[in-house]
Design a protein around this motif. Structure first.
Motif, PDB file in Angstrom:
ATOM      1  N   VAL A 121       0.827  -1.137   0.182  1.00 45.57           N
ATOM      2  CA  VAL A 121      -0.117  -0.028   0.047  1.00 45.57           C
ATOM      3  C   VAL A 121       0.783   1.237   0.115  1.00 45.57           C
ATOM      4  N   ASP A 122       1.924   1.092   0.811  1.00 48.01           N
ATOM      5  CA  ASP A 122       2.865   2.368   0.889  1.00 48.01           C
ATOM      6  C   ASP A 122       3.402   2.561  -0.442  1.00 48.01           C
ATOM      7  N   TRP A 123       3.781   1.574  -1.021  1.00 47.07           N
ATOM      8  CA  TRP A 123       4.599   1.560  -2.185  1.00 47.07           C
ATOM      9  C   TRP A 123       3.712   2.261  -3.496  1.00 47.07           C
ATOM     10  N   LEU A 124       2.557   1.602  -3.487  1.00 41.60           N
ATOM     11  CA  LEU A 124       1.518   1.818  -4.505  1.00 41.60           C
ATOM     12  C   LEU A 124       1.003   3.452  -4.328  1.00 41.60           C
ATOM     13  N   GLY A 125       1.134   3.984  -3.294  1.00 43.30           N
ATOM     14  CA  GLY A 125       0.409   5.224  -3.050  1.00 43.30           C
ATOM     15  C   GLY A 125       0.714   6.166  -3.813  1.00 43.30           C
ATOM     16  N   PRO A 126       2.031   6.577  -3.921  1.00 41.59           N
ATOM     17  CA  PRO A 126       2.652   7.635  -4.751  1.00 41.59           C
ATOM     18  C   PRO A 126       2.632   7.740  -6.075  1.00 41.59           C
ATOM     19  N   LEU A 127       2.304   6.321  -6.520  1.00 37.70           N
ATOM     20  CA  LEU A 127       2.248   6.145  -8.229  1.00 37.70           C
ATOM     21  C   LEU A 127       1.267   6.793  -8.803  1.00 37.70           C
ATOM     22  N   PRO A 128       1.297   7.454  -9.890  1.00 36.95           N
ATOM     23  CA  PRO A 128       0.276   7.899 -10.729  1.00 36.95           C
ATOM     24  C   PRO A 128      -0.803   6.803 -11.074  1.00 36.95           C
ATOM     25  N   VAL A 129      -1.990   7.178 -11.417  1.00 36.68           N
ATOM     26  CA  VAL A 129      -3.042   5.998 -11.589  1.00 36.68           C
ATOM     27  C   VAL A 129      -2.899   5.297 -12.757  1.00 36.68           C
ATOM     28  N   GLU A 130      -2.229   5.810 -13.846  1.00 37.87           N
ATOM     29  CA  GLU A 130      -2.149   5.040 -14.703  1.00 37.87           C
ATOM     30  C   GLU A 130      -0.876   3.982 -15.007  1.00 37.87           C
ATOM     31  N   ALA A 131      -0.260   3.967 -13.682  1.00 38.77           N
ATOM     32  CA  ALA A 131       0.872   2.939 -13.365  1.00 38.77           C
ATOM     33  C   ALA A 131       0.286   1.832 -13.013  1.00 38.77           C
ATOM     34  N   VAL A 148      -8.369  12.413  -9.446  1.00 42.73           N
ATOM     35  CA  VAL A 148      -7.620  11.174  -8.824  1.00 42.73           C
ATOM     36  C   VAL A 148      -6.521  10.945  -9.769  1.00 42.73           C
ATOM     37  N   HIS A 149      -5.250  11.558  -9.253  1.00 43.77           N
ATOM     38  CA  HIS A 149      -3.962  11.322  -9.796  1.00 43.77           C
ATOM     39  C   HIS A 149      -3.227  10.418  -9.360  1.00 43.77           C
ATOM     40  N   SER A 150      -3.377   9.947  -8.151  1.00 47.86           N
ATOM     41  CA  SER A 150      -2.626   8.875  -7.623  1.00 47.86           C
ATOM     42  C   SER A 150      -3.112   7.553  -7.119  1.00 47.86           C
ATOM     43  N   ILE A 151      -2.428   6.512  -7.123  1.00 45.27           N
ATOM     44  CA  ILE A 151      -3.160   5.294  -6.764  1.00 45.27           C
ATOM     45  C   ILE A 151      -3.491   5.260  -5.163  1.00 45.27           C
ATOM     46  N   GLY A 152      -2.763   6.202  -4.574  1.00 47.15           N
ATOM     47  CA  GLY A 152      -3.022   6.353  -3.079  1.00 47.15           C
ATOM     48  C   GLY A 152      -4.329   6.784  -2.821  1.00 47.15           C
ATOM     49  N   LEU A 153      -4.717   7.875  -3.699  1.00 50.56           N
ATOM     50  CA  LEU A 153      -6.023   8.611  -3.637  1.00 50.56           C
ATOM     51  C   LEU A 153      -7.227   7.824  -4.089  1.00 50.56           C
ATOM     52  N   LEU A 154      -6.834   7.005  -5.047  1.00 47.83           N
ATOM     53  CA  LEU A 154      -7.915   6.129  -5.695  1.00 47.83           C
ATOM     54  C   LEU A 154      -8.213   5.319  -4.553  1.00 47.83           C
ATOM     55  N   ALA A 155      -7.251   4.577  -3.716  1.00 47.24           N
ATOM     56  CA  ALA A 155      -7.698   3.710  -2.809  1.00 47.24           C
ATOM     57  C   ALA A 155      -8.366   4.248  -1.536  1.00 47.24           C
ATOM     58  N   THR A 156      -8.498   5.438  -1.435  1.00 48.51           N
ATOM     59  CA  THR A 156      -9.265   6.023  -0.420  1.00 48.51           C
ATOM     60  C   THR A 156     -10.807   6.306  -0.849  1.00 48.51           C
ATOM     61  N   ILE A 157     -11.100   5.971  -2.021  1.00 50.96           N
ATOM     62  CA  ILE A 157     -12.427   6.428  -2.515  1.00 50.96           C
ATOM     63  C   ILE A 157     -13.149   5.067  -2.335  1.00 50.96           C
TER      64      ILE A 157
END
Length: 340
Positions: A121-131, A148-157
Motif C-alpha cells: 500500500v505504501d509503495w503503490l500510494g505515490p504512483l500515478p493512477v496510469e501506473a 484522482v491523480h495517484s493510486i493512493g488517492l484512488l484507494a481512499t475512494i
C-alpha cells in the motif's frame, strides 16, 4: 522506493512470490520461447503472456531453491542476458497486479524490483493512477478528470464511487488493485505452438514478382522446418512490414493441417493477394505456421492426383538433399529471381 520480499514460507504467511517478467518489445517469438524455457527452470508454474511477458509462481519453489524471490529474479536476469543477449524487467509481489505494476516501474533495459506484502500500500500510494496494472489510458483520463491523480488517492475512494466513474467490473477491479488486492492465481499456460520464418528486403521494394519469390522461399523454409520437426500446421499468418513502420497481418486456417510446400504456398499466396498490394513499399515479410500438432496425430487422405503425388515424392528427395548438404542446397525455381 524498493522493498525486499520475504523469503520464508510457513503456514499462511504471505510472501511476495509472483514474478512478472517483461521482455523487450518486438522480441522475436523464438527468443521469447527460450525465455519461457529459462523461467521453467525456476518453477513449473509459468504463464505465457504473449507477445513479450510472462508470469511465474515461485511459492512452491522457494524452499527448493533456498533463497529469496528477489535473488531468483536477479539470477533469471543474468541468465537471460548471458544466454540470449537480451535484458528483462522483473517485478515481484504478493499478487499479479502488484508484480506487473512493479515491472512497469523499472526503466529499460532491465532490472529487478521486489515489493514485500507489508509495503504494498505504501509503495503503490505515490504512483500515478496510469501506473496501476489494468488501468488503461481512458480510465486514467476519467479518474484524472475527477482529480484522482495517484493510486493512493484512488484507494481512499469508496469502491461504489469508483464503479460509478469507471463502470461496474472495471471499477471493482481498479478499487481492489489500488488496495493491493488481486486474488487471481498464476495459471500455467504455454505459448501456442507456432514456428516463424522471416525475410528482410535490403531495399524497399514495390516489385510484386520479388515479393512473391521471397514469400515462396519462406514457404519452402517453413514447410521444411515442419517436416523436420514431424509437425503440421493448421493455419498460416502472414505479416507485411512497410516503410515507415506500418504493418499488415492476416491469419487463415488451412483446409487440412499440412506441412507440404503445395498446401502452404497456396494459402500464403491467398494471404498476400488479400493484402491488395499496389504501391506499398515493403521492407520485410514474416510467415508463421499456427496451431502446430504432431504429424502422426493427423489423418492423411490418399490423393488420386498423380501430379501432386509426384511433387510430394520430389519434396521428400529435396528434404534428403538439404539434410545432407544444408538447407540452402536446393530451393524453388521462382526464387532464382534476384531477391534482395
Amino acid at each position: 522506493m524498493e522493498a525486499e520480499a520475504r523469503t520464508r514460507v510457513s503456514g499462511d504467511e504471505r510472501v511476495s512470490s509472483v514474478m512478472h517478467v517483461r521482455c523487450p518489445d518486438r522480441l522475436p517469438e523464438d527468443v521469447f520461447r527460450q525465455v519461457l524455457e529459462l523461467l521453467a527452470e525456476f518453477s513449473p508454474v509459468v504463464q505465457a503472456l504473449p507477445p513479450s511477458a510472462a508470469l511465474v509462481e515461485l511459492k512452491g519453489a522457494l524452499r527448493y531453491h533456498g533463497t529469496s524471490t528477489r535473488h531468483l529474479g536477479e539470477v533469471l536476469r543474468i541468465r537471460v542476458i548471458s544466454r540470449l543477449g537480451v535484458d528483462v524487467r522483473v517485478g515481484i509481489g504478493p499478487s499479479i497486479a502488484v508484480a506487473a505494476t512493479a515491472s512497469g516501474q523499472i526503466d529499460a533495459p532491465g532490472g529487478v524490483l521486489a515489493i514485500a506484502p507489508d509495503h504494498v500500500v505504501d509503495w503503490l500510494g505515490p504512483l500515478p493512477v496510469e501506473a496501476l496494472h489494468g488501468i488503461g489510458p481512458k480510465h486514467a483520463a476519467a479518474l484524472r478528470d475527477y482529480g484522482v491523480h495517484s493510486i493512493g488517492l484512488l484507494a481512499t475512494i469508496p469502491p461504489a464511487t469508483v464503479q460509478r466513474l469507471l463502470g461496474g467490473r472495471a471499477g471493482r477491479v481498479a478499487a481492489d488493485r489500488a488496495r493491493g488486492i488481486d486474488a487471481r492465481p498464476v495459471a500455467p499456460r504455454a505459448l501456442p505452438a507456432t514456428t516463424t520464418v522471416r525475410h528482410t528486403f535490403t531495399q524497399h521494394t514495390l516489385d510484386g514478382a520479388l515479393v512473391r519469390a521471397a514469400l515462396l522461399d519462406l514457404v519452402v523454409q517453413l514447410a521444411h522446418q515442419l517436416r523436420h520437426r514431424g509437425q503440421v500446421a493448421r493455419g498460416l499468418t502472414l505479416t507485411l512490414r512497410f516503410a515507415g513502420g506500418a504493418s499488415w497481418e492476416k491469419t487463415r486456417r488451412l483446409p487440412e493441417a499440412s506441412a507440404h510446400d503445395d498446401d502452404l504456398r497456396t494459402m500464403a499466396y491467398r494471404l498476400v493477394d488479400a493484402a491488395g498490394l499496389q504501391r506499398g513499399r515493403l521492407t520485410g515479410l514474416v510467415l508463421r505456421g499456427e496451431d502446430l500438432v504432431d504429424a502422426d496425430q493427423v489423418a492423411q487422405q490418399i490423393s488420386l492426383d498423380q501430379a501432386r503425388e509426384a511433387r510430394l515424392v520430389a519434396e521428400t528427395v529435396s528434404d534428403r538433399i538439404r539434410a545432407k548438404f544444408g538447407p540452402g542446397a536446393i530451393g524453388p525455381a521462382a526464387t532464382f529471381l534476384r531477391v534482395s
